[in-house]
Design an enzyme around this catalytic site. Structure first.
Site, PDB file in Angstrom:
ATOM      1  N   ARG A 112       0.839  -1.208   0.000  1.00 28.35           N
ATOM      2  CA  ARG A 112       0.000   0.000   0.000  1.00 28.35           C
ATOM      3  C   ARG A 112       0.868   1.251   0.000  1.00 28.35           C
ATOM      4  O   ARG A 112       0.509   2.264  -0.590  1.00 28.35           O
ATOM      5  CB  ARG A 112      -0.942  -0.036   1.207  1.00 28.35           C
ATOM      6  CG  ARG A 112      -1.968  -1.165   1.107  1.00 28.35           C
ATOM      7  CD  ARG A 112      -2.801  -1.289   2.360  1.00 28.35           C
ATOM      8  NE  ARG A 112      -3.747  -2.387   2.282  1.00 28.35           N
ATOM      9  CZ  ARG A 112      -3.464  -3.637   2.665  1.00 28.35           C
ATOM     10  NH1 ARG A 112      -2.277  -3.945   3.134  1.00 28.35           N
ATOM     11  NH2 ARG A 112      -4.393  -4.584   2.573  1.00 28.35           N
ATOM     12  N   ASP A 148      -8.975  -5.144   8.336  1.00 27.48           N
ATOM     13  CA  ASP A 148      -8.070  -6.188   8.839  1.00 27.48           C
ATOM     14  C   ASP A 148      -8.684  -6.865  10.069  1.00 27.48           C
ATOM     15  O   ASP A 148      -8.574  -8.071  10.247  1.00 27.48           O
ATOM     16  CB  ASP A 148      -6.714  -5.574   9.200  1.00 27.48           C
ATOM     17  CG  ASP A 148      -6.179  -4.726   8.062  1.00 27.48           C
ATOM     18  OD1 ASP A 148      -5.699  -5.294   7.087  1.00 27.48           O
ATOM     19  OD2 ASP A 148      -6.305  -3.487   8.140  1.00 27.48           O
ATOM     20  N   ARG A 154     -11.289  -9.224   8.878  1.00 29.00           N
ATOM     21  CA  ARG A 154     -10.661 -10.439   8.334  1.00 29.00           C
ATOM     22  C   ARG A 154     -10.129 -11.326   9.465  1.00 29.00           C
ATOM     23  O   ARG A 154     -10.222 -12.561   9.404  1.00 29.00           O
ATOM     24  CB  ARG A 154      -9.492 -10.046   7.411  1.00 29.00           C
ATOM     25  CG  ARG A 154      -9.964  -9.432   6.104  1.00 29.00           C
ATOM     26  CD  ARG A 154      -8.819  -8.860   5.288  1.00 29.00           C
ATOM     27  NE  ARG A 154      -9.301  -8.427   3.971  1.00 29.00           N
ATOM     28  CZ  ARG A 154      -8.704  -7.518   3.201  1.00 29.00           C
ATOM     29  NH1 ARG A 154      -7.586  -6.940   3.606  1.00 29.00           N
ATOM     30  NH2 ARG A 154      -9.195  -7.203   2.026  1.00 29.00           N
ATOM     31  N   HIS A 157      -2.646  -0.123   8.414  1.00 27.72           N
ATOM     32  CA  HIS A 157      -3.415  -0.915   7.448  1.00 27.72           C
ATOM     33  C   HIS A 157      -2.412  -1.278   6.350  1.00 27.72           C
ATOM     34  O   HIS A 157      -2.241  -0.554   5.378  1.00 27.72           O
ATOM     35  CB  HIS A 157      -4.582  -0.111   6.881  1.00 27.72           C
ATOM     36  CG  HIS A 157      -5.286  -0.821   5.752  1.00 27.72           C
ATOM     37  ND1 HIS A 157      -5.828  -2.077   5.884  1.00 27.72           N
ATOM     38  CD2 HIS A 157      -5.507  -0.461   4.459  1.00 27.72           C
ATOM     39  CE1 HIS A 157      -6.370  -2.448   4.724  1.00 27.72           C
ATOM     40  NE2 HIS A 157      -6.173  -1.490   3.841  1.00 27.72           N
TER      41      HIS A 157
HETATM   42  P1  NAD Z   1     -10.595   2.638  -8.959  1.00 28.16           P
HETATM   43  O1  NAD Z   1      -9.469   2.923  -9.903  1.00 28.16           O
HETATM   44  O2  NAD Z   1     -11.651   1.667  -9.367  1.00 28.16           O
HETATM   45  O3  NAD Z   1     -11.341   4.005  -8.581  1.00 28.16           O
HETATM   46  C1  NAD Z   1     -10.673   5.201  -8.279  1.00 28.16           C
HETATM   47  C2  NAD Z   1     -11.553   6.333  -8.796  1.00 28.16           C
HETATM   48  O4  NAD Z   1     -10.979   7.583  -8.371  1.00 28.16           O
HETATM   49  C3  NAD Z   1     -11.630   6.379 -10.330  1.00 28.16           C
HETATM   50  O5  NAD Z   1     -12.991   6.263 -10.735  1.00 28.16           O
HETATM   51  C4  NAD Z   1     -11.041   7.755 -10.691  1.00 28.16           C
HETATM   52  O6  NAD Z   1     -11.675   8.365 -11.797  1.00 28.16           O
HETATM   53  C5  NAD Z   1     -11.310   8.531  -9.387  1.00 28.16           C
HETATM   54  N1  NAD Z   1     -10.503   9.743  -9.229  1.00 28.16           N
HETATM   55  C6  NAD Z   1      -9.186   9.924  -9.486  1.00 28.16           C
HETATM   56  N2  NAD Z   1      -8.848  11.200  -9.209  1.00 28.16           N
HETATM   57  C7  NAD Z   1      -9.968  11.837  -8.768  1.00 28.16           C
HETATM   58  C8  NAD Z   1     -10.265  13.159  -8.310  1.00 28.16           C
HETATM   59  N3  NAD Z   1      -9.313  14.098  -8.277  1.00 28.16           N
HETATM   60  N4  NAD Z   1     -11.532  13.446  -7.918  1.00 28.16           N
HETATM   61  C9  NAD Z   1     -12.502  12.492  -7.967  1.00 28.16           C
HETATM   62  N5  NAD Z   1     -12.277  11.222  -8.378  1.00 28.16           N
HETATM   63  C10 NAD Z   1     -11.037  10.906  -8.776  1.00 28.16           C
HETATM   64  O7  NAD Z   1      -9.912   2.198  -7.580  1.00 28.16           O
HETATM   65  P2  NAD Z   1     -10.647   1.411  -6.389  1.00 28.16           P
HETATM   66  O8  NAD Z   1     -10.454  -0.048  -6.561  1.00 28.16           O
HETATM   67  O9  NAD Z   1     -12.003   1.987  -6.204  1.00 28.16           O
HETATM   68  O10 NAD Z   1      -9.719   1.859  -5.149  1.00 28.16           O
HETATM   69  C11 NAD Z   1      -9.741   3.194  -4.677  1.00 28.16           C
HETATM   70  C12 NAD Z   1      -8.775   3.349  -3.515  1.00 28.16           C
HETATM   71  O11 NAD Z   1      -9.271   2.616  -2.376  1.00 28.16           O
HETATM   72  C13 NAD Z   1      -7.360   2.822  -3.777  1.00 28.16           C
HETATM   73  O12 NAD Z   1      -6.399   3.722  -3.260  1.00 28.16           O
HETATM   74  C14 NAD Z   1      -7.334   1.502  -3.017  1.00 28.16           C
HETATM   75  O13 NAD Z   1      -6.030   1.116  -2.638  1.00 28.16           O
HETATM   76  C15 NAD Z   1      -8.184   1.879  -1.825  1.00 28.16           C
HETATM   77  N6  NAD Z   1      -8.727   0.750  -1.044  1.00 28.16           N
HETATM   78  C16 NAD Z   1      -8.714   0.898   0.295  1.00 28.16           C
HETATM   79  C17 NAD Z   1      -9.185  -0.120   1.113  1.00 28.16           C
HETATM   80  C18 NAD Z   1      -9.114   0.055   2.611  1.00 28.16           C
HETATM   81  O14 NAD Z   1      -9.367  -0.895   3.361  1.00 28.16           O
HETATM   82  N7  NAD Z   1      -8.793   1.239   3.108  1.00 28.16           N
HETATM   83  C19 NAD Z   1      -9.715  -1.287   0.550  1.00 28.16           C
HETATM   84  C20 NAD Z   1      -9.738  -1.402  -0.849  1.00 28.16           C
HETATM   85  C21 NAD Z   1      -9.232  -0.368  -1.634  1.00 28.16           C
END
Ligand code: NAD
Length: 323
Positions: free
Chosen positions: A94, A154, A157, A181
């Protein structure tokens, strides 16, 4: 105890309508947790498709008003959820997302700030602990109003794996993962209970095999689950969406809860200047209290290692790579 305030309209803005943002919208709508959900993304066409897809099912289940919005819809929100940014590719940690996502989230935070009137800000994008710290710094809101989902997934899980091992439903297992995380996560074995009974005692009473190698196997599995899912399907999104429902319900519907989420530490366990997960009371004003429970020396060591790791990353960001 930090401040509490009453909630008005159960309005949520989700910034980033990718897999994670859309799954959160879908889960919130199905469970009727929010009354109004604005999906905000730079990709309008895709967001329009996601919003339509979710809306088309709502007549038979759910009453939320869900629509494609813009940053101006952050006005008067009770909760703003940040999921924008790229996700991990196979083999990445990450923290490898830091450079790309800090830049994206800086522009997201600036746009939110222009339209911010009130409400809690929940960071989901990774690396969530680093981004939570930065968003809290940029927004300058009272303690706890900005926090990250941190180790809630986590912990979920972890509880799932323990429940599978003891052969019981997850509802009777209580346990937390704290720290980062990411790879610096620490499962707090000393606090795990099964039906309110410490797990060591439960296993010895019931004759279930229980030793360090079983604990290590469960901890290792918990840590690797995200990477395994990414290797299998390229992303994770359902698990976090379900966890966000618990957080959103606490904030929007006055159902305070205790979860292991990430917020800027203010001297708890002697630490400050980083955001990491500890069991926290979450309610309408966000993280209302970080619980100062006692851990074993080994658990403290793991937590302090995570603090050090986060501090080094933040120092790196404040140095030549200043954003
Ligand atoms: P994704 O690529 O499907 O979606 C990201 C979205 O962000 C896209 O639709 C993109 O157009 C948009 N975006 C980019 N810049 C932007 C801006 N300036 N304003 C508005 N929208 C914008 O990715 P995802 O699979 O949805 O993952 C998103 C994030 O969540 C990642 O960083 C991922 O690592 C994180 N994530 C976190 C957890 C957690 O437990 N915290 C779990 C899963 C994923």
């Amino acid at each position: 105890m930090m401040g509490n305030h009453t909630i008005g309209n159960r309005k949520v803005a989700i910034i980033g309508a990718g897999y994670v943002g859309s799954s959160i919208a879908y889960a919130l709508a199905l469970r009727d947790i929010a009354r109004e959900i604005a999906l905000v993304d730079i990709d309008q066409e895709k967001t329009d498709g996601e919003a339509k897809d979710i809306r088309h099912g709502l007549p038979s289940m759910g009453t939320a008003d869900l629509y494609v919005g813009s940053y101006s819809d952050c006005v008067d929100c009770d909760l703003i959820i940040i999921t924008a940014g790229r996700n991990r590719r196979q083999g990445e940690t990450r923290l490898d997302l830091t450079n790309d996502n800090v830049k994206i989230i800086r522009s997201v935070a600036d746009s939110i700030k222009t339209n911010y009137t009130r409400g809690v800000i929940l960071v989901i994008s990774n690396p969530v602990d680093i981004l939570t710290y930065k968003v809290a710094q940029w927004m300058g809101l009272p303690d706890g109003m900005v926090f990250g989902s941190g180790c809630i997934l986590d912990s979920s899980r972890f509880v799932r794996s323990i429940a599978d091992y003891v052969g019981l439903s997850t509802g009777v297992i209580h346990g937390y993962v704290i720290g980062e995380h990411g790879d610096g996560q620490v499962p707090v074995w000393s606090r795990v209970t099964v039906g309110g009974i410490p797990i060591d005692e439960y296993c010895s009473t019931t004759g279930l095999e229980w030793n360090k190698s079983i604990r290590d196997a469960i901890s290792g599995k918990t840590k690797k689950m995200g990477a395994e899912i990414i290797a299998a399907k390229g992303r994770t999104h359902y698990g976090i969406a379900t966890c966000v429902c618990q957080i959103a319900d606490a904030i929007l519907n006055m159902r305070p809860t205790i979860v292991s989420v990430s917020s800027v530490l203010m001297g708890e366990h002697g630490c400050r200047g980083v955001a990491l997960s500890v069991p926290s009371v979450v309610g309408s004003s966000g993280v209302q209290m970080r619980i100062r429970e006692k851990w074993t020396p080994e658990e403290y060591r793991g937590f302090f290692d995570a603090v050090e790791k986060m501090r080094n990353t933040l120092v790196y960001l404040d140095g030549d790579n200043q954003i």
